[in-house]
Design a protein around this motif. Structure first.
Motif, PDB file in Angstrom:
ATOM      1  N   LEU A  60       4.416  32.117  45.515  1.00  0.00           N
ATOM      2  CA  LEU A  60       4.720  33.537  45.337  1.00  0.00           C
ATOM      3  C   LEU A  60       3.766  34.235  44.373  1.00  0.00           C
ATOM      4  O   LEU A  60       3.876  35.448  44.172  1.00  0.00           O
ATOM      5  CB  LEU A  60       6.169  33.705  44.843  1.00  0.00           C
ATOM      6  CG  LEU A  60       7.245  33.171  45.760  1.00  0.00           C
ATOM      7  CD1 LEU A  60       8.615  33.508  45.192  1.00  0.00           C
ATOM      8  CD2 LEU A  60       7.134  33.730  47.154  1.00  0.00           C
ATOM      9  N   CYS A 107       1.589  29.584  38.901  1.00  0.00           N
ATOM     10  CA  CYS A 107       2.504  30.101  37.884  1.00  0.00           C
ATOM     11  C   CYS A 107       3.714  30.746  38.537  1.00  0.00           C
ATOM     12  O   CYS A 107       4.405  31.551  37.920  1.00  0.00           O
ATOM     13  CB  CYS A 107       1.794  31.111  36.993  1.00  0.00           C
ATOM     14  SG  CYS A 107       1.190  32.529  37.908  1.00  0.00           S
ATOM     15  N   ALA A 108       3.970  30.420  39.789  1.00  0.00           N
ATOM     16  CA  ALA A 108       5.129  30.982  40.481  1.00  0.00           C
ATOM     17  C   ALA A 108       5.657  29.924  41.437  1.00  0.00           C
ATOM     18  O   ALA A 108       5.051  28.875  41.605  1.00  0.00           O
ATOM     19  CB  ALA A 108       4.729  32.235  41.244  1.00  0.00           C
ATOM     20  N   SER A 109       6.778  30.232  42.051  1.00  0.00           N
ATOM     21  CA  SER A 109       7.423  29.289  42.955  1.00  0.00           C
ATOM     22  C   SER A 109       6.447  28.821  44.034  1.00  0.00           C
ATOM     23  O   SER A 109       5.795  29.640  44.678  1.00  0.00           O
ATOM     24  CB  SER A 109       8.610  29.981  43.622  1.00  0.00           C
ATOM     25  OG  SER A 109       9.173  29.145  44.592  1.00  0.00           O
ATOM     26  N   ARG A 167       5.928  27.631  47.476  1.00  0.00           N
ATOM     27  CA  ARG A 167       6.708  27.642  48.714  1.00  0.00           C
ATOM     28  C   ARG A 167       6.283  26.566  49.698  1.00  0.00           C
ATOM     29  O   ARG A 167       7.036  26.195  50.573  1.00  0.00           O
ATOM     30  CB  ARG A 167       6.559  28.992  49.392  1.00  0.00           C
ATOM     31  CG  ARG A 167       7.406  30.093  48.805  1.00  0.00           C
ATOM     32  CD  ARG A 167       8.845  29.936  49.183  1.00  0.00           C
ATOM     33  NE  ARG A 167       9.651  31.043  48.757  1.00  0.00           N
ATOM     34  CZ  ARG A 167       9.925  32.102  49.520  1.00  0.00           C
ATOM     35  NH1 ARG A 167       9.452  32.188  50.739  1.00  0.00           N
ATOM     36  NH2 ARG A 167      10.675  33.076  49.047  1.00  0.00           N
ATOM     37  N   TYR A 190      10.781  31.949  40.979  1.00  0.00           N
ATOM     38  CA  TYR A 190      10.046  32.822  40.072  1.00  0.00           C
ATOM     39  C   TYR A 190       8.776  33.326  40.718  1.00  0.00           C
ATOM     40  O   TYR A 190       8.044  32.570  41.340  1.00  0.00           O
ATOM     41  CB  TYR A 190       9.714  32.057  38.779  1.00  0.00           C
ATOM     42  CG  TYR A 190      10.938  31.840  37.928  1.00  0.00           C
ATOM     43  CD1 TYR A 190      11.786  30.755  38.143  1.00  0.00           C
ATOM     44  CD2 TYR A 190      11.275  32.745  36.923  1.00  0.00           C
ATOM     45  CE1 TYR A 190      12.927  30.579  37.375  1.00  0.00           C
ATOM     46  CE2 TYR A 190      12.404  32.574  36.155  1.00  0.00           C
ATOM     47  CZ  TYR A 190      13.235  31.491  36.383  1.00  0.00           C
ATOM     48  OH  TYR A 190      14.363  31.318  35.628  1.00  0.00           O
ATOM     49  N   GLU A 191       8.516  34.613  40.527  1.00  0.00           N
ATOM     50  CA  GLU A 191       7.260  35.192  41.012  1.00  0.00           C
ATOM     51  C   GLU A 191       6.176  35.079  39.958  1.00  0.00           C
ATOM     52  O   GLU A 191       4.990  35.128  40.264  1.00  0.00           O
ATOM     53  CB  GLU A 191       7.450  36.684  41.310  1.00  0.00           C
ATOM     54  CG  GLU A 191       8.221  36.956  42.567  1.00  0.00           C
ATOM     55  CD  GLU A 191       8.251  38.424  42.867  1.00  0.00           C
ATOM     56  OE1 GLU A 191       9.212  38.854  43.512  1.00  0.00           O
ATOM     57  OE2 GLU A 191       7.334  39.158  42.462  1.00  0.00           O
ATOM     58  N   ARG A 196       0.783  34.612  45.010  1.00  0.00           N
ATOM     59  CA  ARG A 196      -0.214  35.166  45.945  1.00  0.00           C
ATOM     60  C   ARG A 196      -1.544  34.405  45.937  1.00  0.00           C
ATOM     61  O   ARG A 196      -2.556  34.904  46.413  1.00  0.00           O
ATOM     62  CB  ARG A 196      -0.488  36.661  45.684  1.00  0.00           C
ATOM     63  CG  ARG A 196       0.762  37.496  45.711  1.00  0.00           C
ATOM     64  CD  ARG A 196       0.544  38.875  45.115  1.00  0.00           C
ATOM     65  NE  ARG A 196       1.741  39.370  44.483  1.00  0.00           N
ATOM     66  CZ  ARG A 196       2.668  40.121  45.062  1.00  0.00           C
ATOM     67  NH1 ARG A 196       2.507  40.510  46.289  1.00  0.00           N
ATOM     68  NH2 ARG A 196       3.743  40.502  44.435  1.00  0.00           N
ATOM     69  N   PHE A 197      -1.529  33.201  45.370  1.00  0.00           N
ATOM     70  CA  PHE A 197      -2.728  32.376  45.367  1.00  0.00           C
ATOM     71  C   PHE A 197      -2.495  31.124  46.199  1.00  0.00           C
ATOM     72  O   PHE A 197      -1.402  30.576  46.219  1.00  0.00           O
ATOM     73  CB  PHE A 197      -3.075  31.937  43.937  1.00  0.00           C
ATOM     74  CG  PHE A 197      -3.836  32.968  43.142  1.00  0.00           C
ATOM     75  CD1 PHE A 197      -3.167  33.931  42.419  1.00  0.00           C
ATOM     76  CD2 PHE A 197      -5.225  32.973  43.134  1.00  0.00           C
ATOM     77  CE1 PHE A 197      -3.850  34.886  41.696  1.00  0.00           C
ATOM     78  CE2 PHE A 197      -5.928  33.921  42.408  1.00  0.00           C
ATOM     79  CZ  PHE A 197      -5.233  34.879  41.686  1.00  0.00           C
ATOM     80  N   ASN A 201      -0.725  38.913  49.352  1.00  0.00           N
ATOM     81  CA  ASN A 201       0.728  38.944  49.573  1.00  0.00           C
ATOM     82  C   ASN A 201       1.346  37.621  49.151  1.00  0.00           C
ATOM     83  O   ASN A 201       0.658  36.628  48.948  1.00  0.00           O
ATOM     84  CB  ASN A 201       1.033  39.197  51.048  1.00  0.00           C
ATOM     85  CG  ASN A 201       0.533  40.551  51.488  1.00  0.00           C
ATOM     86  OD1 ASN A 201       0.663  41.523  50.753  1.00  0.00           O
ATOM     87  ND2 ASN A 201      -0.061  40.615  52.663  1.00  0.00           N
ATOM     88  N   GLN A 202       2.670  37.592  49.076  1.00  0.00           N
ATOM     89  CA  GLN A 202       3.346  36.367  48.658  1.00  0.00           C
ATOM     90  C   GLN A 202       3.249  35.338  49.775  1.00  0.00           C
ATOM     91  O   GLN A 202       3.639  35.596  50.903  1.00  0.00           O
ATOM     92  CB  GLN A 202       4.805  36.681  48.292  1.00  0.00           C
ATOM     93  CG  GLN A 202       4.882  37.467  47.000  1.00  0.00           C
ATOM     94  CD  GLN A 202       6.298  37.785  46.597  1.00  0.00           C
ATOM     95  OE1 GLN A 202       7.231  37.677  47.381  1.00  0.00           O
ATOM     96  NE2 GLN A 202       6.476  38.179  45.353  1.00  0.00           N
TER      97      GLN A 202
END
Lengths: 303, 369
Positions: free
Chosen positions: B296, B276-278, B280, A286-287, B298-299, B318-319
């Motif tokens: 993802l 709040c995102a994947s 990585r 999820y983005e 971007r933080f 960026n991601q």
């Protein structure tokens, strides 16, 4: 009783102070106008939009790095005019009559959209089939007990996938004075998609419509973002000359006015999740996912 | 008295750009002090490591990329010192070229790397950067990790259960996990390992995360089946980071959940708020109780694992795909590069020098009017 009296007095005092302040400002304005000077500016009322919490991800127009990233993302081929949109519309597993009425309206909205029956296919398989048939987007409308409540937009072939909650739906026939849409390619208006996430969603919506609108058709589709709610509207506009009688500060004379006729449908979207890649609810990445601990303030918005 | 040291970390993104950030005493907020690389999506960063260089009292940054190359960058200038190919001499499709595992074997002064297709290579870092040896792992490899004694490599992937390989006898499989028992419906889910880490310092306990929202603990001394299996979150487990003492492990998944697993009680405990995102990449600081995460959204987040507060949060446009801590440096030596100041949180303009110190207790409100 004593406590409520004290509180009542406090409120009364506050209102008195406010009235005094307003009267003072109004008197100063009048004096300045009478003296021929420029009156002091009127204080702007505070709204949730203009007191919005500062967001680091708001895109500046001069940001080269983001520009380079956008030049190479999933939608770049569309904006470079290498690919034209081709939308596949389908439904949830057991559509009812209202779904077909909504689909009939949506088929008029998107310039190059085709409806396919769901036939119990899995969304992952549908993404594969649609990619092979050179569709650029898959839109799945979800329904729950004769209530349309969700819209899934999958950009093909590599994503991203956005899931929106759909609410406040009004079909064309339910709108008073609605018009009948023509087959001209519409213009697109995208308002207030300011953050990085908002920009991505805006580009996703833009890639559903052709880059070259036919202005002769005078058709416009609007996605207006306000407080993270995206309002979808579909209008026909016409410019008319109209005589101004000098009311409300406008000068007397002949002016040009735009008149709108709504073509419908009308609905509101709210982004729930944005997934990287095509639809994969179990194993996908999820983005952006909305979580309750992100709602720290009424003045915080993400799009 | 020693000069105050700034905390430093390196972050890689999907466009192949590596940024070095610094924060701490002597610096206001978080600063992007270095930025290396041109934007090129085919050279997106997959893995990133710090390689200490004793003679220079600094470190080099080892970057594993999407196209299977591994670059060694000079820490201060970003100049490419050496480039390696993971998939040299192999016919690899583009999806399998990406670097999936990387480790710096400090005692032997070698870098180990492996790609998704299974190509593994070891290069020396002294004088020449020659290829020392190469072998093949049974791919696809979605996660790979070397233990802290640098004796074993654990890996797994889509359709491949956990395998542990002895590094000295490369290619020889020392241990392989048994498939889990079928569930109540009689279905044995297809293996898909998406994260792996050794628990603590030893090579015996391995914790894996699967794409089916499960974490499993294996003990290579005891048995081939898992010792513990716990459901975690609602999406693919993306990263596992163990504390050095092995008492706690941090788990991250593709929905941005970052949660603590107590290895003594085998219970999931508190979460770290923010992403709040994947997620990585996760990296635990080698000495301090700090956890860096990049994803993802971007933080890049730095959390204090004791108080669970967010110390630093940086928006990097960026991601983000990789993060690692670099050796701390004197704040005066940290040069100012692209200024991307972000707020240091909790209302403090300069975070305390001891990030693991607990925040002051909240004042109690008085009763009544």
């Amino acid at each position: 009783m004593w406590r409520s009296e004290v509180y009542g007095k406090l409120l009364h005092e506050k209102k008195r102070e406010k009235r005094k302040q307003r009267k003072k400002l109004a008197e100063e304005r009048e004096k300045a106008i009478e003296a021929g000077q420029v009156p002091p500016p009127k204080p702007e009322p505070k709204t949730l939009e203009n007191t919005r919490e500062k967001d680091d991800t708001i895109i500046r127009s001069d940001d080269e790095e983001i520009g380079e990233d956008l030049a190479d993302d999933e939608f770049a081929q569309y904006f470079n005019r290498q690919v034209s949109p081709k939308v596949l519309l389908t439904t949830g597993r057991k559509p009812t009559a209202i779904m077909f009425k909504f689909l009939a309206d949506l088929l008029h909205v998107f310039p190059d959209a085709t409806y396919y029956k769901r036939n119990n296919h899995e969304i992952k398989k549908m993404c594969e089939y649609a990619s092979k048939r050179e569709f650029t987007d898959l839109v799945v409308i979800n329904e729950d007990r004769k209530n349309i409540n969700g819209m899934l937009v999958v950009h093909l072939p590599e994503g991203p996938t956005a899931y929106f909650r759909l609410s406040s739906l009004k079909l064309s026939k339910e709108i008073k004075g609605h018009g009948k849409p023509t087959r001209h390619r519409p213009e697109l208006v995208l308002n207030n998609f300011s953050t990085r996430l908002g920009n991505r969603i805006g580009r996703m919506f833009a890639s559903l419509f052709n880059q070259d609108p036919e202005f002769r058709g005078r058709r416009v589709v609007t996605f207006h973002n306000q407080r993270d709610f995206i309002f979808f509207r579909h209008h026909r506009y016409v410019f008319e000359t109209k005589e101004d009688k000098g009311k409300a500060g406008k000068q007397k004379g002949i002016g040009i006015r735009a008149r709108l006729q709504e073509l419908g449908p009308r609905f509101t979207l709210k982004l729930q999740t944005l997934q990287k890649g095509t639809f994969d609810s179990k194993r996908g990445e999820y983005e952006w996912v909305h979580k309750p601990d992100m709602d720290t303030s009424r003045r915080r918005f993400f799009l | 008295m020693a000069a105050p040291c700034a905390l430093r970390w390196a972050v890689g993104d999907e466009n192949g750009v590596v940024r070095v950030l610094a924060a701490g005493p002597g610096l206001e907020g978080t600063n992007v002090v270095k930025k290396y690389g041109e934007m090129d999506r085919s050279r997106g960063v997959e893995k990133i490591l710090a390689m200490p260089v004793e003679e220079q009292d600094d470190c080099r940054i080892v970057v594993g990329r999407k196209n299977g190359t591994v670059d060694v960058l000079e820490g201060q200038t970003g100049a490419v010192v050496a480039t390696f190919e993971c998939n040299k001499g192999r016919n690899t499709i583009s999806q399998h070229a990406r670097v999936r595992g990387m480790a710096f074997l400090q005692e032997h002064q070698k870098i180990l790397m492996c790609s998704r297709g299974g190509g593994m290579a070891v290069h020396t870092t002294k004088d020449s950067w020659d290829r020392d040896s190469g072998s093949e792992l049974k791919g696809p490899v979605d996660c790979a990790q070397v233990d802290r004694t640098h004796t074993c490599l654990a890996y797994g992937g889509e359709g491949r259960e956990l395998s542990v390989v002895d590094l000295e006898r490369q290619g020889d499989r020392a241990w392989r996990a048994r498939q889990p028992e079928p569930n109540k419906m009689g279905v044995r889910p297809r293996a898909w390992l998406s994260a792996v880490d050794f628990v603590g310092r030893g090579p015996d306990l391995v914790l894996v995360g699967t794409a089916d929202h499960e974490v499993r603990l294996y003990d290579t001394r005891a048995q081939n089946g898992h010792v513990m299996a716990l459901p975690f979150g609602e999406s693919r487990v993306t990263n596992i980071a163990s504390q050095l003492d092995g008492s706690l492990v941090w788990l991250a998944n593709a929905m941005g959940t970052l949660q603590k697993l107590d290895m003594r009680k085998h219970l999931l405990e508190a979460t770290l708020r923010g992403p709040c995102a994947s997620i990585r990449s996760l990296c635990h600081h080698p000495e301090r109780m700090l956890l860096a995460s990049a994803g993802l959204d971007r933080f890049c987040w730095i959390h204090d694992t004791v108080s669970r507060k967010t110390l630093y949060k940086s928006y990097l446009k960026n991601q983000l795909t990789a993060v690692c801590f670099l050796p701390e440096q004197d704040a005066k030596l940290v040069e100012e590069g692209d200024r991307a100041p972000t707020k240091a949180l909790h209302g403090r303009s300069n975070p305390s020098t001891d990030p693991s110190a607990r925040p002051p207790a909240k004042k109690k409100r008085g009763k009544g009017l």
